[in-house]
Design a protein around this motif. Sequence first.
Motif, PDB file in Angstrom:
ATOM      1  N   GLN A 102      -5.588 -52.889   1.541  1.00  0.00           N
ATOM      2  CA  GLN A 102      -5.114 -52.515   0.743  1.00  0.00           C
ATOM      3  C   GLN A 102      -5.215 -54.389  -0.388  1.00  0.00           C
ATOM      4  O   GLN A 102      -5.065 -54.800  -0.124  1.00  0.00           O
ATOM      5  N   GLY A 103      -6.215 -54.213  -1.447  1.00  0.00           N
ATOM      6  CA  GLY A 103      -6.095 -54.800  -2.558  1.00  0.00           C
ATOM      7  C   GLY A 103      -7.546 -55.271  -2.265  1.00  0.00           C
ATOM      8  O   GLY A 103      -8.188 -56.989  -2.797  1.00  0.00           O
ATOM      9  N   GLY A 104      -8.026 -55.600  -1.029  1.00  0.00           N
ATOM     10  CA  GLY A 104      -9.717 -55.899  -0.738  1.00  0.00           C
ATOM     11  C   GLY A 104     -10.553 -55.731  -1.802  1.00  0.00           C
ATOM     12  O   GLY A 104     -10.815 -54.602  -2.182  1.00  0.00           O
ATOM     13  N   GLU A 105     -11.234 -55.793  -1.259  1.00  0.00           N
ATOM     14  CA  GLU A 105     -12.974 -55.753  -2.099  1.00  0.00           C
ATOM     15  C   GLU A 105     -13.919 -54.454  -0.944  1.00  0.00           C
ATOM     16  O   GLU A 105     -14.577 -53.458  -1.966  1.00  0.00           O
ATOM     17  N   GLU A 106     -13.539 -54.650  -0.168  1.00  0.00           N
ATOM     18  CA  GLU A 106     -14.291 -54.389   1.146  1.00  0.00           C
ATOM     19  C   GLU A 106     -14.248 -52.676   0.956  1.00  0.00           C
ATOM     20  O   GLU A 106     -12.574 -52.296   1.372  1.00  0.00           O
ATOM     21  N   ARG A 107     -14.937 -51.530   1.581  1.00  0.00           N
ATOM     22  CA  ARG A 107     -15.054 -50.420   1.181  1.00  0.00           C
ATOM     23  C   ARG A 107     -14.631 -49.867   2.562  1.00  0.00           C
ATOM     24  O   ARG A 107     -15.079 -50.564   3.222  1.00  0.00           O
ATOM     25  N   LEU A 108     -13.944 -48.825   2.842  1.00  0.00           N
ATOM     26  CA  LEU A 108     -14.204 -47.903   3.882  1.00  0.00           C
ATOM     27  C   LEU A 108     -15.112 -47.541   3.958  1.00  0.00           C
ATOM     28  O   LEU A 108     -15.639 -46.519   3.549  1.00  0.00           O
ATOM     29  N   THR A 109     -15.453 -47.817   5.178  1.00  0.00           N
ATOM     30  CA  THR A 109     -16.301 -47.054   6.478  1.00  0.00           C
ATOM     31  C   THR A 109     -16.020 -46.269   6.881  1.00  0.00           C
ATOM     32  O   THR A 109     -15.502 -46.296   8.276  1.00  0.00           O
ATOM     33  N   LEU A 110     -16.870 -44.538   7.163  1.00  0.00           N
ATOM     34  CA  LEU A 110     -16.431 -44.050   8.743  1.00  0.00           C
ATOM     35  C   LEU A 110     -17.813 -44.040   9.334  1.00  0.00           C
ATOM     36  O   LEU A 110     -17.970 -43.968  10.438  1.00  0.00           O
ATOM     37  N   PHE A 111     -18.558 -43.360   8.431  1.00  0.00           N
ATOM     38  CA  PHE A 111     -19.699 -43.517   9.427  1.00  0.00           C
ATOM     39  C   PHE A 111     -20.738 -44.343   9.379  1.00  0.00           C
ATOM     40  O   PHE A 111     -20.364 -45.100   9.078  1.00  0.00           O
ATOM     41  N   THR A 112     -20.752 -45.044  11.233  1.00  0.00           N
ATOM     42  CA  THR A 112     -21.528 -45.865  11.177  1.00  0.00           C
ATOM     43  C   THR A 112     -22.357 -46.090  12.389  1.00  0.00           C
ATOM     44  O   THR A 112     -21.932 -45.109  13.482  1.00  0.00           O
ATOM     45  N   ARG A 113     -23.030 -47.057  13.073  1.00  0.00           N
ATOM     46  CA  ARG A 113     -24.763 -47.106  14.348  1.00  0.00           C
ATOM     47  C   ARG A 113     -23.945 -48.604  14.392  1.00  0.00           C
ATOM     48  O   ARG A 113     -24.838 -49.905  13.709  1.00  0.00           O
ATOM     49  N   GLU A 114     -23.313 -49.264  14.875  1.00  0.00           N
ATOM     50  CA  GLU A 114     -23.732 -50.918  15.704  1.00  0.00           C
ATOM     51  C   GLU A 114     -23.423 -50.842  16.849  1.00  0.00           C
ATOM     52  O   GLU A 114     -23.080 -49.626  17.936  1.00  0.00           O
ATOM     53  N   PRO A 115     -23.749 -52.079  17.761  1.00  0.00           N
ATOM     54  CA  PRO A 115     -23.725 -52.297  19.127  1.00  0.00           C
ATOM     55  C   PRO A 115     -21.848 -51.852  19.087  1.00  0.00           C
ATOM     56  O   PRO A 115     -21.039 -52.892  19.114  1.00  0.00           O
ATOM     57  N   GLY A 116     -22.140 -51.085  20.489  1.00  0.00           N
ATOM     58  CA  GLY A 116     -20.790 -51.006  20.881  1.00  0.00           C
ATOM     59  C   GLY A 116     -19.746 -49.756  20.112  1.00  0.00           C
ATOM     60  O   GLY A 116     -18.486 -49.667  20.647  1.00  0.00           O
ATOM     61  N   PHE A 117     -20.415 -49.245  18.954  1.00  0.00           N
ATOM     62  CA  PHE A 117     -19.829 -48.033  18.412  1.00  0.00           C
ATOM     63  C   PHE A 117     -20.257 -47.480  18.371  1.00  0.00           C
ATOM     64  O   PHE A 117     -20.775 -47.812  16.242  1.00  0.00           O
ATOM     65  N   ASN A 118     -20.456 -45.401  17.992  1.00  0.00           N
ATOM     66  CA  ASN A 118     -20.705 -44.965  17.099  1.00  0.00           C
ATOM     67  C   ASN A 118     -20.397 -43.827  16.393  1.00  0.00           C
ATOM     68  O   ASN A 118     -19.350 -43.771  16.797  1.00  0.00           O
ATOM     69  N   TYR A 119     -20.532 -43.607  14.706  1.00  0.00           N
ATOM     70  CA  TYR A 119     -19.774 -42.175  14.376  1.00  0.00           C
ATOM     71  C   TYR A 119     -20.921 -41.802  13.580  1.00  0.00           C
ATOM     72  O   TYR A 119     -21.009 -42.234  11.863  1.00  0.00           O
ATOM     73  N   VAL A 120     -22.128 -40.563  13.490  1.00  0.00           N
ATOM     74  CA  VAL A 120     -22.738 -40.508  12.759  1.00  0.00           C
ATOM     75  C   VAL A 120     -22.906 -39.191  13.084  1.00  0.00           C
ATOM     76  O   VAL A 120     -22.441 -37.847  13.413  1.00  0.00           O
ATOM     77  N   ALA A 121     -23.750 -38.435  11.880  1.00  0.00           N
ATOM     78  CA  ALA A 121     -23.482 -36.862  11.786  1.00  0.00           C
ATOM     79  C   ALA A 121     -24.821 -36.815  11.701  1.00  0.00           C
ATOM     80  O   ALA A 121     -26.007 -37.180  11.288  1.00  0.00           O
ATOM     81  N   MET A 122     -25.705 -36.069  12.968  1.00  0.00           N
ATOM     82  CA  MET A 122     -27.189 -35.759  12.950  1.00  0.00           C
ATOM     83  C   MET A 122     -26.818 -33.971  12.890  1.00  0.00           C
ATOM     84  O   MET A 122     -26.290 -32.585  13.293  1.00  0.00           O
ATOM     85  N   SER A 123     -28.290 -33.734  12.726  1.00  0.00           N
ATOM     86  CA  SER A 123     -28.572 -32.331  12.456  1.00  0.00           C
ATOM     87  C   SER A 123     -30.137 -31.740  12.405  1.00  0.00           C
ATOM     88  O   SER A 123     -30.859 -32.742  12.204  1.00  0.00           O
ATOM     89  N   GLY A 124     -30.386 -30.821  12.557  1.00  0.00           N
ATOM     90  CA  GLY A 124     -31.742 -30.867  12.952  1.00  0.00           C
ATOM     91  C   GLY A 124     -32.318 -29.770  12.751  1.00  0.00           C
ATOM     92  O   GLY A 124     -31.368 -28.201  12.965  1.00  0.00           O
ATOM     93  N   LEU A 125     -33.367 -28.614  13.346  1.00  0.00           N
ATOM     94  CA  LEU A 125     -33.724 -27.422  13.895  1.00  0.00           C
ATOM     95  C   LEU A 125     -34.355 -27.389  15.503  1.00  0.00           C
ATOM     96  O   LEU A 125     -35.279 -28.467  15.568  1.00  0.00           O
ATOM     97  N   ILE A 126     -33.626 -26.747  15.793  1.00  0.00           N
ATOM     98  CA  ILE A 126     -34.151 -26.763  17.306  1.00  0.00           C
ATOM     99  C   ILE A 126     -34.975 -25.562  17.927  1.00  0.00           C
ATOM    100  O   ILE A 126     -35.165 -24.574  16.714  1.00  0.00           O
ATOM    101  N   GLY A 127     -34.869 -25.047  19.127  1.00  0.00           N
ATOM    102  CA  GLY A 127     -35.647 -23.975  19.151  1.00  0.00           C
ATOM    103  C   GLY A 127     -37.217 -24.098  19.721  1.00  0.00           C
ATOM    104  O   GLY A 127     -38.060 -25.382  19.161  1.00  0.00           O
ATOM    105  N   PRO A 128     -37.965 -22.688  19.689  1.00  0.00           N
ATOM    106  CA  PRO A 128     -38.707 -22.483  20.085  1.00  0.00           C
ATOM    107  C   PRO A 128     -40.125 -23.543  18.867  1.00  0.00           C
ATOM    108  O   PRO A 128     -41.373 -24.220  19.425  1.00  0.00           O
ATOM    109  N   ASN A 129     -39.979 -23.537  18.123  1.00  0.00           N
ATOM    110  CA  ASN A 129     -40.661 -23.806  17.118  1.00  0.00           C
ATOM    111  C   ASN A 129     -39.936 -24.841  15.405  1.00  0.00           C
ATOM    112  O   ASN A 129     -40.209 -25.668  14.795  1.00  0.00           O
ATOM    113  N   GLY A 130     -38.761 -25.419  16.201  1.00  0.00           N
ATOM    114  CA  GLY A 130     -37.937 -26.513  15.529  1.00  0.00           C
ATOM    115  C   GLY A 130     -38.758 -27.819  15.581  1.00  0.00           C
ATOM    116  O   GLY A 130     -39.675 -27.578  16.163  1.00  0.00           O
TER     117      GLY A 130
END
Length: 540
Positions: A102-130
């Motif tokens: 509260q009152g700080g300049e730094e914004r809240l981060t949800l997704f992140t990828r750092e040594p020791g901690f991952n929080y990411v959203a992944m998506s793609g196409l799989i299947g025979p021709n994905g």
Amino acid sequence: MESQRSLLFFALLAVSFLLYQAWEKDHEPKPAPIAATASVPTEAPADALPSSDDIPQTEGAKPAASTKAHLVTLANDELKLTVDTRGGDIVGAQLKHFAKVQGGEERLTLFTREPGFNYVAMSGLIGPNGSDTQSRPVYTASEATTLANGDSQLTLTYDGANGVVYKKVLTLAPGKYVVNTRFEVTNPTDKPLSVQFFGQIKRTNHEPDSGITSHGTYTGPVYSTDDESYEKYNFDDVKERNLNKETSTGWVAMLQHYFVSAWAPKLDNVKLDVYSLQSGSDAIIGIKSKPVTVPAQGSASLTADLFVGPKDQDALAAVAPKLEKTVDYGFLWFISEFLFWLLKLLHGVVHNWGFAIVLLTLLVRGAMYPLTKAQFTSMAKMRALQPKLASLKERLGDDRQRMSQAMMKLYKDEGVNPLGGCFPLLLQMPIFMALYYVLQESVELRQAPFMLWIHDLSAKDPFFVLPVLFAASMWFSQKLNPSTMTDPMQQKVMQLMPLVMGVFFAFFPSGLVLYWFVSNLVSITQQLIIYKGLEKKGLR
């Protein structure tokens, strides 16, 4: 005596609820540092590349190739997203209107990828021709553009085998926390192709130093299917066994206090599978489609929405049915939802969440006044019978059977229900517990100021003034009720109860303590009014 029992009942209920909250919490958090979101463009770190265990497997899959990727940015007025061109995964999500502290300049981060901690959203196409079947594709990213309607859009393109073109289009509408994710497959060949969409959220199973205090709330995966509208599947569940549920509609999400990320596919007449995976220390909750056919010399489009933001019930309900249930009000959700609606209505009038809590307390206690009056009237009648009960005990001695029969006859003759003081109390408890969940789960109270020294209703009182006032009000309420206890030990327990409860409440969010303090003040006022009326009837 009944008054003391009521206070003990409240105290035991509060302690039991705290123990239940502690039992329900899955893991004691161990802080891990979070660095700032990577700048653009930046090469993705090699040790952060997804392993073959990170995506749902299909026949012929193999680990990712070592082709280098970089990070690009997509933003609107609410979110700043960092996208890895390998797989088009969202590896950073900064919430522009939520400060980390509260009152700080730094914004809240949800997704992140750092040594020791991952929080990411992944998506793609799989299947025979994905595009993600053999390895995660490295897309070519266009510059993020602003469309005529104000949407921000990022297009990622991957040229597959035999001239097949895969596009992943990410779109952010103004003022929204929803990333519309559209896969477009163009098939120039003479044979139909078969692909499957997948969307998943990967998170390390401990809590980083995110600026969010959990207060014992649930952190971990949840999902929704045709048969289970809202189901938790915690980190231990993911470790023990892989989830596998087939459904026609549904979503998957990752929860933490006040915030949520969720995948919700938008595929008509396509069955889905909800699944989980364990990848090292990371838990994965995901949802994938059954095979979708891309016709020869044709194209197909597969769409899903990714929500990443605060637990705003209206915004969540607009993304997918029952997604608003991630605002977890517990088993009394139907009462909590009404109370939250009322709290929002009051806030619209006073424009201060603290005063809205005060007004809500007054309304709730006012609505329960008939129950409160019945409770104290019954207690007064029981006190009036004490001399007669003492006389019966002196006359009948230790003959319990005769004593019990005589007491029941006395109650009947005097028109007194010995449980009359407890029953109104029991009726009030669901409302109190439902309101606890409302104040615990409402993101609107996060960093919301009240007045004077209370700058954050979701945090404890920094000077412990409210807990002290609460304990004092509880002590005064005790003094209004003459004690009939003769056991010195029971008397000492009752005298210490305000202090014990004050210590418990010292670590509660100040919004909750404010509610209980005002509730006590209203209760004291009601007691004085009720006792004044009882005195006229000779019952005080």
